[in-house]
Design a protein around this motif. Sequence first.
Motif, PDB file in Angstrom:
ATOM      1  N   THR A 140      94.912 114.286   3.468  1.00 28.78           N
ATOM      2  CA  THR A 140      93.865 113.598   3.395  1.00 28.78           C
ATOM      3  C   THR A 140      93.912 111.967   3.033  1.00 28.78           C
ATOM      4  OG1 THR A 140      93.158 114.409   1.296  1.00 28.78           O
ATOM      5  CG2 THR A 140      92.623 115.862   3.086  1.00 28.78           C
ATOM      6  N   VAL A 141      92.961 111.427   3.401  1.00 27.36           N
ATOM      7  CA  VAL A 141      92.925 110.095   3.070  1.00 27.36           C
ATOM      8  C   VAL A 141      91.845 109.560   2.243  1.00 27.36           C
ATOM      9  CG1 VAL A 141      92.433 107.711   4.279  1.00 27.36           C
ATOM     10  CG2 VAL A 141      93.666 109.399   5.594  1.00 27.36           C
ATOM     11  N   THR A 142      90.929 110.295   2.179  1.00 32.00           N
ATOM     12  CA  THR A 142      89.754 110.041   1.274  1.00 32.00           C
ATOM     13  C   THR A 142      89.323 111.150   0.510  1.00 32.00           C
ATOM     14  OG1 THR A 142      88.954 108.486   2.872  1.00 32.00           O
ATOM     15  CG2 THR A 142      87.529 108.866   1.125  1.00 32.00           C
ATOM     16  N   ASP A 143      89.170 110.684  -0.770  1.00 28.09           N
ATOM     17  CA  ASP A 143      88.487 111.747  -1.868  1.00 28.09           C
ATOM     18  C   ASP A 143      87.458 112.420  -1.137  1.00 28.09           C
ATOM     19  OD1 ASP A 143      90.300 111.007  -3.650  1.00 28.09           O
ATOM     20  OD2 ASP A 143      89.217 110.220  -5.019  1.00 28.09           O
ATOM     21  N   ASN A 144      87.189 113.776  -1.304  1.00 31.14           N
ATOM     22  CA  ASN A 144      85.802 114.663  -0.922  1.00 31.14           C
ATOM     23  C   ASN A 144      85.900 114.821   0.693  1.00 31.14           C
ATOM     24  OD1 ASN A 144      84.759 115.240  -3.712  1.00 31.14           O
ATOM     25  ND2 ASN A 144      84.267 112.834  -3.726  1.00 31.14           N
ATOM     26  N   ASP A 145      86.961 114.676   1.262  1.00 31.42           N
ATOM     27  CA  ASP A 145      87.173 114.909   2.665  1.00 31.42           C
ATOM     28  C   ASP A 145      86.767 116.437   3.003  1.00 31.42           C
ATOM     29  OD1 ASP A 145      87.633 112.597   3.894  1.00 31.42           O
ATOM     30  OD2 ASP A 145      89.928 112.929   4.009  1.00 31.42           O
ATOM     31  N   ALA A 146      86.128 116.704   3.937  1.00 34.07           N
ATOM     32  CA  ALA A 146      85.994 117.967   4.574  1.00 34.07           C
ATOM     33  C   ALA A 146      87.102 118.498   5.344  1.00 34.07           C
ATOM     34  CB  ALA A 146      84.575 118.217   5.411  1.00 34.07           C
ATOM     35  N   VAL A 147      87.882 119.433   5.021  1.00 32.77           N
ATOM     36  CA  VAL A 147      89.063 120.052   5.344  1.00 32.77           C
ATOM     37  C   VAL A 147      88.741 121.339   6.078  1.00 32.77           C
ATOM     38  CG1 VAL A 147      91.331 120.361   4.884  1.00 32.77           C
ATOM     39  CG2 VAL A 147      90.553 118.517   3.811  1.00 32.77           C
ATOM     40  N   PHE A 148      89.247 121.301   7.172  1.00 34.27           N
ATOM     41  CA  PHE A 148      88.949 122.704   7.857  1.00 34.27           C
ATOM     42  C   PHE A 148      90.296 123.012   8.802  1.00 34.27           C
ATOM     43  CE2 PHE A 148      84.550 120.860   7.973  1.00 34.27           C
ATOM     44  CZ  PHE A 148      83.983 121.859   7.332  1.00 34.27           C
ATOM     45  N   SER A 185      89.980 125.696   0.292  1.00 32.55           N
ATOM     46  CA  SER A 185      89.410 126.668  -0.915  1.00 32.55           C
ATOM     47  C   SER A 185      88.678 125.632  -1.750  1.00 32.55           C
ATOM     48  CB  SER A 185      90.309 127.478  -1.741  1.00 32.55           C
ATOM     49  OG  SER A 185      90.792 128.411  -0.588  1.00 32.55           O
ATOM     50  N   THR A 186      89.073 124.611  -1.942  1.00 37.76           N
ATOM     51  CA  THR A 186      88.301 123.659  -2.738  1.00 37.76           C
ATOM     52  C   THR A 186      87.744 122.608  -1.888  1.00 37.76           C
ATOM     53  OG1 THR A 186      90.011 123.267  -4.677  1.00 37.76           O
ATOM     54  CG2 THR A 186      88.625 121.320  -4.385  1.00 37.76           C
ATOM     55  N   PHE A 187      86.314 122.862  -1.650  1.00 39.51           N
ATOM     56  CA  PHE A 187      85.341 122.055  -0.791  1.00 39.51           C
ATOM     57  C   PHE A 187      84.499 121.274  -1.228  1.00 39.51           C
ATOM     58  CE2 PHE A 187      82.671 121.444   2.874  1.00 39.51           C
ATOM     59  CZ  PHE A 187      83.313 121.229   3.821  1.00 39.51           C
ATOM     60  N   PRO A 188      84.308 120.001  -0.929  1.00 38.09           N
ATOM     61  CA  PRO A 188      85.208 119.079  -0.297  1.00 38.09           C
ATOM     62  C   PRO A 188      86.423 119.063  -1.292  1.00 38.09           C
ATOM     63  CG  PRO A 188      83.423 117.793  -1.532  1.00 38.09           C
ATOM     64  CD  PRO A 188      83.030 119.368  -1.585  1.00 38.09           C
ATOM     65  N   TYR A 189      87.595 118.492  -0.266  1.00 36.87           N
ATOM     66  CA  TYR A 189      88.814 118.594  -0.847  1.00 36.87           C
ATOM     67  C   TYR A 189      89.029 117.224  -1.799  1.00 36.87           C
ATOM     68  CZ  TYR A 189      93.971 119.163  -1.379  1.00 36.87           C
ATOM     69  OH  TYR A 189      95.082 119.314  -1.714  1.00 36.87           O
TER      70      TYR A 189
END
Length: 209
Positions: A140-148, A185-189
């Motif tokens: 991921t590029v940014t803190d608190n990205d939504a990862v699916f 599992s950690t969302f947002p990542y």
Amino acid sequence: MAIAIDTNSTSFDKTTNGATSITIVYTSSGSDRYALAFGLSVSGVDFTSATYDGTSMTKIGSVQRGPNYSSDVYGAVYGLHAQVTTSSVNVVLTRPAGAGAWIEGAVISLTGALQQTAADASTFTRGPSQGASKSGSITTVTDNDAVFVWLFQDNGTYSSVTGLTSLFQGNSGGFGAQSVVYKSSTFPYTPAGTLTPTWTQASNSNWFF
């Protein structure tokens, strides 16, 4: 507003054999919204388009199943920000005519999302080998990205999954029993960095991630 999944506006559906499109109906709500559409096309053709309430969605990427039956299953992901409609919405995924088997589709709606269609990061991986213990990764590029993560394999079920929480599982019967959309599992990542989920599948399964 923190990014979140709008649990009232998510849906999963499956067509009959030979369909050229799938329409997923759900109710959109919330603010700063972003829609993700996941399509699974069985029988050798990729998706050509997706629309959200008639508006074209941007194709984030697609991949074939592998390693052996590389041409018979495609997975594609589309995205759209700045949604206007806040009531019943039709998301339509379309593929060329002539495909023999079915389509599966899922839609996830986010609230509190950055209003741009381009994903910060994406990866589409065709499984390099059959076998039981597998993994994939995305940075991921940014803190608190939504990862699916959309994981598909053709035999048995997943077990010992780490780093992911299941959101949707395909309808029972055929390939669809093993197509699953997960969130991190950690969302947002957060913090930004590399997520490397692992899972166990049947030893003769072909897969994509």
